[in-house]
Design an enzyme around this catalytic site. Structure first.
Site, PDB file in Angstrom:
ATOM      1  CG  ASP A 137      -2.041   0.855   1.180  1.00 61.76           C
ATOM      2  OD1 ASP A 137      -2.507   1.525   0.001  1.00 61.76           O
ATOM      3  OD2 ASP A 137      -2.535   1.290   2.274  1.00 61.76           O
ATOM      4  CG  HIS A 178       0.073   2.298  -9.439  1.00 61.94           C
ATOM      5  ND1 HIS A 178       0.015   1.948  -8.066  1.00 61.94           N
ATOM      6  CD2 HIS A 178      -1.209   2.962  -9.576  1.00 61.94           C
ATOM      7  CE1 HIS A 178      -1.627   2.417  -7.714  1.00 61.94           C
ATOM      8  NE2 HIS A 178      -1.858   2.831  -8.614  1.00 61.94           N
ATOM      9  CG  LEU A 213       9.088 -17.251  -3.473  1.00 62.61           C
ATOM     10  CD1 LEU A 213       8.973 -17.088  -1.919  1.00 62.61           C
ATOM     11  CD2 LEU A 213       9.779 -16.000  -3.738  1.00 62.61           C
TER      12      LEU A 213
END
Ligand code: FPP
Length: 237
Positions: free
Chosen positions: A17, A34, A128
């Site tokens: 955020d 962004h 991962l």
């Protein structure tokens, strides 16, 4: 080389955020926030993979984000496609397996195509697992899970008496992953924002005031150390 914290979480989830506020502070358009946020993903993925964390789930686009102005949505979708195109070969080389959860059919077709190509290209990864939550909402996921469960019962594969939390969780998007142990949220907000509502029941929550584009490997380490210092009792004593 950075040290390896002890008592690592198996699954880390992140609410990324503050991109908009980061941009505003600099007098830039939100879309620049962004872009800066997307660039930060790489370092966090690399470090989680290096440390041996098994799963990293990133809240990249929420079900509610469709309410944003069209130009911002378009910019986010273009960024997603660009990011996937650029990073897929590196992810594959580093053994990172890419997956996605959410109502993916709502994404623009070119994004869906790129997403599936990237998932396929990284499917053999044994390091991962990077899960992107896209057009994702926790309540929507639970409703989709109930629909899936109903179909299963109607088709005679299960009986209502078998229903318990473990059984139901097999009908969620996240059925292949363990629940997150640690949730990190940036930019200081103290909310879940419809993210993994079912799965975060026992997660430790670490909130940092930094905006996502300022979140770096040292902040990840601080969150992991905070996690390692907590005593998890899962309702016991
Ligand atoms: C919140 O910032 C961030 C998002 C809307 C999602 C996270 C997106 C990125 C990190 C960019 C990369 C995305 C993709 C799809 C690869 P905000 O706009 O809510 O910030 P604000 O609360 O300060 O306005």
């Amino acid at each position: 080389m950075a040290s390896t914290p002890s008592n690592l979480p198996c699954h880390v989830a992140v609410i990324m955020d503050g991109n908009g506020r980061w941009a505003k502070e600099r007098g830039l358009p939100r879309t620049e926030g962004h872009r800066a946020g997307a660039e930060k993903i790489r370092a966090i993925v690399e470090e989680c993979n290096r440390l041996g964390i098994r799963y990293l789930t990133l809240y990249a686009f929420s079900a509610e984000n469709w309410r944003r102005p069209q130009n911002e949505i378009r910019a986010l979708m273009a960024l997603l496609e660009f990011f996937l195109k650029r990073e897929t070969s590196d992810l594959a080389r580093n053994g990172v397996r890419l997956q996605a959860i959410g109502r993916l059919h709502n994404l623009p077709e070119s994004c869906q195509r790129q997403l599936h190509a990237s998932m396929e290209a990284t499917a053999g990864g044994t390091g991962l697992t990077l899960v992107l939550a896209l057009s994702y909402g926790g309540r929507e996921e639970i409703v989709d899970g109930i629909k899936s469960l109903f179909r299963h019962i109607q088709e005679g594969h299960a009986d209502i008496a078998m229903l318990d939390p473990e059984f139901f969780s097999k009908h969620l998007y996240t059925r292949y992953y363990p629940d997150p142990d640690l949730l990190i949220r940036t930019s200081g907000e103290m909310r879940l924002s419809n993210f993994l509502l079912w799965q975060l029941s026992y997660a430790e929550i670490v909130i940092t005031r930094k905006f996502w584009p300022d979140f770096g490997q040292e902040d990840l380490h601080a969150a992991l150390e905070e996690f390692a210092s907590r005593q998890r009792r899962f309702g016991g004593v």
